[in-house]
Design an enzyme around this catalytic site. Structure first.
Site, PDB file in Angstrom:
ATOM      1  N   GLU A   6     108.087  29.136  -7.679  1.00  0.00           N
ATOM      2  CA  GLU A   6     107.413  28.181  -6.771  1.00  0.00           C
ATOM      3  C   GLU A   6     105.919  28.057  -7.077  1.00  0.00           C
ATOM      4  OE1 GLU A   6     108.132  29.951  -2.859  1.00  0.00           O
ATOM      5  OE2 GLU A   6     106.219  30.964  -2.931  1.00  0.00           O
ATOM      6  N   ARG A  39     109.776  37.052  -1.196  1.00  0.00           N
ATOM      7  CA  ARG A  39     109.124  36.500  -2.396  1.00  0.00           C
ATOM      8  C   ARG A  39     110.218  35.971  -3.310  1.00  0.00           C
ATOM      9  NH1 ARG A  39     105.243  36.306   0.059  1.00  0.00           N
ATOM     10  NH2 ARG A  39     103.159  37.142  -0.342  1.00  0.00           N
ATOM     11  N   HIS A  67     107.562  27.859   1.645  1.00  0.00           N
ATOM     12  CA  HIS A  67     106.696  28.981   2.020  1.00  0.00           C
ATOM     13  C   HIS A  67     105.939  28.685   3.317  1.00  0.00           C
ATOM     14  CE1 HIS A  67     105.108  32.748  -0.114  1.00  0.00           C
ATOM     15  NE2 HIS A  67     104.851  32.875   1.168  1.00  0.00           N
TER      16      HIS A  67
HETATM   17  P1  NAD Z   1     106.061  46.078   4.864  1.00  0.00           P
HETATM   18  O1  NAD Z   1     105.214  46.699   3.817  1.00  0.00           O
HETATM   19  O2  NAD Z   1     105.811  46.414   6.300  1.00  0.00           O
HETATM   20  O3  NAD Z   1     107.603  46.431   4.568  1.00  0.00           O
HETATM   21  C1  NAD Z   1     108.182  46.424   3.300  1.00  0.00           C
HETATM   22  C2  NAD Z   1     109.322  47.445   3.283  1.00  0.00           C
HETATM   23  O4  NAD Z   1     109.977  47.338   2.021  1.00  0.00           O
HETATM   24  C3  NAD Z   1     108.822  48.903   3.422  1.00  0.00           C
HETATM   25  O5  NAD Z   1     109.531  49.553   4.461  1.00  0.00           O
HETATM   26  C4  NAD Z   1     109.128  49.513   2.054  1.00  0.00           C
HETATM   27  O6  NAD Z   1     109.476  50.895   2.143  1.00  0.00           O
HETATM   28  C5  NAD Z   1     110.301  48.663   1.584  1.00  0.00           C
HETATM   29  N1  NAD Z   1     110.487  48.665   0.138  1.00  0.00           N
HETATM   30  C6  NAD Z   1     109.545  48.568  -0.845  1.00  0.00           C
HETATM   31  N2  NAD Z   1     110.120  48.577  -2.063  1.00  0.00           N
HETATM   32  C7  NAD Z   1     111.458  48.671  -1.847  1.00  0.00           C
HETATM   33  C8  NAD Z   1     112.582  48.711  -2.718  1.00  0.00           C
HETATM   34  N3  NAD Z   1     112.434  48.684  -4.042  1.00  0.00           N
HETATM   35  N4  NAD Z   1     113.803  48.811  -2.163  1.00  0.00           N
HETATM   36  C9  NAD Z   1     113.952  48.880  -0.797  1.00  0.00           C
HETATM   37  N5  NAD Z   1     112.921  48.845   0.077  1.00  0.00           N
HETATM   38  C10 NAD Z   1     111.691  48.742  -0.455  1.00  0.00           C
HETATM   39  O7  NAD Z   1     105.988  44.522   4.621  1.00  0.00           O
HETATM   40  P2  NAD Z   1     106.283  43.338   5.661  1.00  0.00           P
HETATM   41  O8  NAD Z   1     105.064  43.045   6.448  1.00  0.00           O
HETATM   42  O9  NAD Z   1     107.555  43.643   6.377  1.00  0.00           O
HETATM   43  O10 NAD Z   1     106.480  42.109   4.652  1.00  0.00           O
HETATM   44  C11 NAD Z   1     107.530  42.094   3.707  1.00  0.00           C
HETATM   45  C12 NAD Z   1     107.286  40.999   2.702  1.00  0.00           C
HETATM   46  O11 NAD Z   1     107.432  39.728   3.337  1.00  0.00           O
HETATM   47  C13 NAD Z   1     105.844  40.935   2.130  1.00  0.00           C
HETATM   48  O12 NAD Z   1     105.656  41.845   1.073  1.00  0.00           O
HETATM   49  C14 NAD Z   1     105.737  39.510   1.672  1.00  0.00           C
HETATM   50  O13 NAD Z   1     106.146  39.420   0.323  1.00  0.00           O
HETATM   51  C15 NAD Z   1     106.750  38.773   2.561  1.00  0.00           C
HETATM   52  N6  NAD Z   1     106.063  37.819   3.461  1.00  0.00           N
HETATM   53  C16 NAD Z   1     106.412  36.509   3.379  1.00  0.00           C
HETATM   54  C17 NAD Z   1     105.784  35.578   4.203  1.00  0.00           C
HETATM   55  C18 NAD Z   1     106.155  34.114   4.171  1.00  0.00           C
HETATM   56  O14 NAD Z   1     105.398  33.272   4.689  1.00  0.00           O
HETATM   57  N7  NAD Z   1     107.299  33.740   3.649  1.00  0.00           N
HETATM   58  C19 NAD Z   1     104.771  36.003   5.087  1.00  0.00           C
HETATM   59  C20 NAD Z   1     104.459  37.358   5.145  1.00  0.00           C
HETATM   60  C21 NAD Z   1     105.105  38.263   4.323  1.00  0.00           C
END
Ligand code: NAD
Length: 318
Positions: A261, A232, A284
Site C-alpha cells: 500500500e 500491517r 488504512h
Molecule cells: P502492542 O505492541 O500493544 O501489541 C503487539 C503484540 O504483538 C504484543 O503483545 C507482542 O508480544 C505481540 N507480538 C509481537 N511479535 C509477535 C509475533 N512474532 N508473534 C506473535 N505475537 C507477537 O501493539 P498494538 O497497539 O496492539 O498495535 C498492534 C499493531 O496494530 C501495530 O504494531 C500497528 O502495526 C497496527 N496498527 C494499525 C493501525 C491502523 O490504523 N490500521 C493503527 C494503530 C496500530
C-alpha cells in the site's frame, strides 16, 4: 526551531502552529520525502511523519541538523530507528491513542462482511430490495483467532467476548491474567489457523511477522475462514491471500492494510484483491476517528515538548 510535518491535513496545521508559535513550520500534505523537497529540509531539526512517510537511512543522512523524529502513529516500521539511534536521533511514537479505535474497526469490517452490507446497500440504490441470496452469519458461538494480544488485540478480545464468541489467541508473550479475566485461551499459531472461523491480526510488522500469513499458513486454515487485517499489510502475503480467496480457504477478507500500500494502491495484484466482492478494503482508515486523531495530535505535541524539556518520552529506539 524548524520542523517539517509530512502527510498533514489542512485542519491539523493550526494545532501545531498554536502549540509551537515560535517554530518555523513546513507543512507537506503529501507523505513522501522526495529529492524535490529535500533542499528545503536541510536545516530542519524535527521531522513529524505518519505511516506512509518512509524515513530510511538515506533520508536521515540528508538531514544534517535533524535532532528528533516524531511519528503520529503507533507503528514505526516506516522509519530506520536503529540508524536514527546511531545518529543520536530519538524516534518517538504514539504508543496508544485508544486501543478501542482499531479494534472497533476490525469488528466494523467483520460485521459488514458477515451481514453482506455492501451488497444490500448497493441494491438499495437501484430499488432492489431482494436479499434471499444474501444469508448472513451470527458472530455468537463462532471461534475467532486473535494473533497478537497487545493493546489492540486485547480490546478485540473484549469485543469478541461481548458478542459471545469463543476466542483463541497467540502471542509470543502471553498474558495469563487477561486470559483468565477475559476468558479466552492461548494456543499455538497452527492451532489458531486450524480451529478459527475468523482470524484477526494484531501483531506489529517485524522481520518475524513478515508474511506470517503465507501460502503454507492459509493451507492450514479451515475452509471458509474470514481473515481480518488491521495491523500491517505485509504480514499477509498478497499472492497467498488471493489464492486463498480463489480456492475458498478464505471466504471473506476485511483489510484496512494491504501489502504494497505504501508504494501504490494501483498495483495490479492489489487491485485484483480489493476489487473482489468478497473483500472489504479500507485504505488504512482504522485509526481515523475524531477522538483518536485528537489524542494522536496531543501526544505528538507532548512528545515534542518533552524533547524540548530534555525528558524524552515514548522513545522507540532507546
Ligand atoms: P502492542 O505492541 O500493544 O501489541 C503487539 C503484540 O504483538 C504484543 O503483545 C507482542 O508480544 C505481540 N507480538 C509481537 N511479535 C509477535 C509475533 N512474532 N508473534 C506473535 N505475537 C507477537 O501493539 P498494538 O497497539 O496492539 O498495535 C498492534 C499493531 O496494530 C501495530 O504494531 C500497528 O502495526 C497496527 N496498527 C494499525 C493501525 C491502523 O490504523 N490500521 C493503527 C494503530 C496500530
Amino acid at each position: 526551531m524548524k520542523i517539517a510535518h509530512f502527510g498533514i491535513l489542512e485542519s491539523e496545521k493550526s494545532f501545531f502552529e498554536e502549540y509551537f508559535p515560535k517554530f518555523t513550520h513546513l507543512f507537506y500534505h503529501k507523505d513522501l520525502i522526495t529529492p524535490e523537497n529535500i533542499p528545503n529540509l536541510k536545516d530542519i531539526e524535527i521531522l513529524s511523519v505518519f505511516v506512509h512517510t518512509k524515513v530510511p537511512a538515506e533520508i536521515i543522512d540528508q538531514l544534517p541538523r535533524l535532532k528528533l523524529i516524531v511519528t503520529r502513529s503507533t507503528g514505526f516500521d516506516h522509519i530506520d530507528i536503529k540508524y536514527a539511534k546511531s545518529k543520536h536521533i530519538p524516534v518517538c511514537n504514539v504508543p496508544t491513542y485508544g486501543e478501542n479505535t482499531v479494534a472497533e474497526h476490525a469488528f466494523a469490517l467483520l460485521l459488514t462482511l458477515v451481514k453482506n452490507l455492501p451488497e444490500i446497500s448497493r441494491r438499495n440504490l437501484t430499488h432492489n430490495f431482494s436479499y434471499k441470496d444474501l444469508l448472513g452469519r451470527d458472530l455468537q458461538d463462532l471461534t475467532v483467532g486473535i494473533i497478537g494480544t497487545g493493546k489492540i488485540g486485547l480490546h478485540a478480545i473484549r469485543i469478541a467476548r461481548g458478542f459471545g464468541m469463543k476466542v483463541l489467541a497467540f502471542d509470543i508473550f502471553p498474558n495469563e491474567f487477561f486470559e483468565r479475566t477475559l476468558a479466552f485461551e492461548y494456543t499455538g499459531m497452527d492451532s489458531i489457523l486450524e480451529n478459527s472461523d475468523i482470524i484477526s491480526i494484531h501483531v506489529p510488522y517485524l522481520p518475524s511477522t513478515h508474511h506470517l500469513i503465507d501460502h503454507e499458513a492459509i493451507l492450514k486454515m479451515k475452509n471458509g475462514t474470514i481473515l481480518i487485517n488491521t495491523s500491517r499489510g505485509a504480514i499477509v502475503q498478497n499472492s497467498a491471500l488471493l489464492e486463498g480467496l480463489e480456492n475458498g480457504k478464505i471466504s471473506m477478507a476485511g483489510l484496512d492494510v494491504i501489502e504494497g500500500e505504501d508504494e501504490s494502491l494501483e498495483n495490479p495484484l492489489i487491485q485484483k484483491i480489493i476489487s473482489r466482492s468478497d473483500v472489504l478494503f479500507t485504505p488504512h482508515t482504522a485509526y481515523y476517528t475524531k477522538e483518536a486523531t485528537n489524542r494522536i495530535l496531543q501526544t505528538t505535541v507532548d512528545n515534542i515538548q518533552h524533547f524540548l524539556d530534555h525528558q524524552i518520552n515514548n522513545q522507540v529506539n532507546k
